[in-house]
Design a protein around this motif. Structure first.
Motif, short mmCIF file in Angstrom:
data_model
loop_
_atom_site.label_atom_id
_atom_site.label_comp_id
_atom_site.label_asym_id
_atom_site.label_seq_id
_atom_site.Cartn_x
_atom_site.Cartn_y
_atom_site.Cartn_z
N UNK A 34 1.00 -1.35 0.16
CA UNK A 34 0.01 -0.07 -0.08
C UNK A 34 0.74 1.31 -0.08
N UNK A 35 0.44 2.11 -0.65
CA UNK A 35 1.20 3.59 -0.91
C UNK A 35 0.79 4.49 0.57
N UNK A 36 1.47 5.17 0.94
CA UNK A 36 1.52 5.94 2.09
C UNK A 36 1.92 7.34 1.93
N UNK A 37 1.13 8.45 2.02
CA UNK A 37 1.69 9.80 1.74
C UNK A 37 1.35 10.38 3.49
N UNK A 62 -6.79 19.75 -1.09
CA UNK A 62 -5.84 20.36 -2.14
C UNK A 62 -5.50 19.06 -2.73
N UNK A 63 -5.24 18.12 -2.14
CA UNK A 63 -4.96 16.92 -3.00
C UNK A 63 -5.81 16.34 -3.93
N UNK A 64 -7.16 16.40 -3.35
CA UNK A 64 -8.30 15.79 -4.32
C UNK A 64 -8.56 16.90 -5.49
N UNK A 71 -3.28 6.56 -8.56
CA UNK A 71 -3.69 5.57 -7.79
C UNK A 71 -4.25 5.99 -6.46
N UNK A 72 -4.37 4.90 -5.62
CA UNK A 72 -4.75 4.92 -4.12
C UNK A 72 -3.62 5.22 -3.42
N UNK A 73 -3.83 5.79 -2.40
CA UNK A 73 -2.82 6.14 -1.15
C UNK A 73 -3.48 6.16 0.22
#
Length: 152
Positions: A34-37, A62-64, A71-73
């Motif tokens: 899974x990607x994490x920001x 803002x990210x949206x 992809x998802x994170x």
């Protein structure tokens, strides 16, 4: 092309400052498939859950809108922590004279970890730590991690 962390830092920094905090670090990593920001915050007196929530809501919007990541994170906002890693020259300058734990990639004198006081940081990234009255300097290429250390 700019890295994800650089794009997110530019988007998030004004929001973080408006919340009375400093953006300590931005991390975009893959863990367990899974990607994490992650945004790490700091402020005098410490970061609390309300700071994290306010920044999270505003930066998430803002990210949206900007959609800089394909992809998802998972998005997380937290305090940089009392035992935060020191990465940039300004981090080392800010915490000069503080207790640190330095970890090496390879053992030196039979040791990979040195707990001491941060006493120097060179332009070349070399880190100097005083351990038990002995000053030790390690080239950047040998240092796996240098983080603050809380003493009790």
């Amino acid at each position: 092309m700019a890295k994800v962390t650089e794009i997110v830092e530019k988007l998030a920094a004004p929001v973080v400052e408006q919340a009375g905090c400093q953006l300590w670090d931005v991390e975009y990593v893959r863990e367990a498939g899974q990607w994490y920001l992650r945004l790490y915050l700091d402020k005098p007196g410490g970061v609390d859950i309300l700071d994290c929530e306010a920044v999270s809501r505003a930066v998430s919007d803002l990210l949206d809108e900007a959609d800089p990541i394909e992809g998802s994170y998972v998005f997380e906002v937290s305090s940089a922590g009392a035992e935060r890693p020191l990465k940039r020259p300004r981090d080392f300058a800010q915490f000069m004279g503080s207790p640190v734990l330095l970890k090496l990639y390879k053992a030196q004198d039979g040791q990979k970890e040195f707990a001491g006081t941060l006493t120097g940081y060179g332009e070349d990234g070399a880190v100097t730590v005083t351990v038990g009255g002995r000053e030790m300097t390690f080239p950047k290429s040998q240092v796996a991690l240098c983080r603050l250390r809380v003493e009790f």
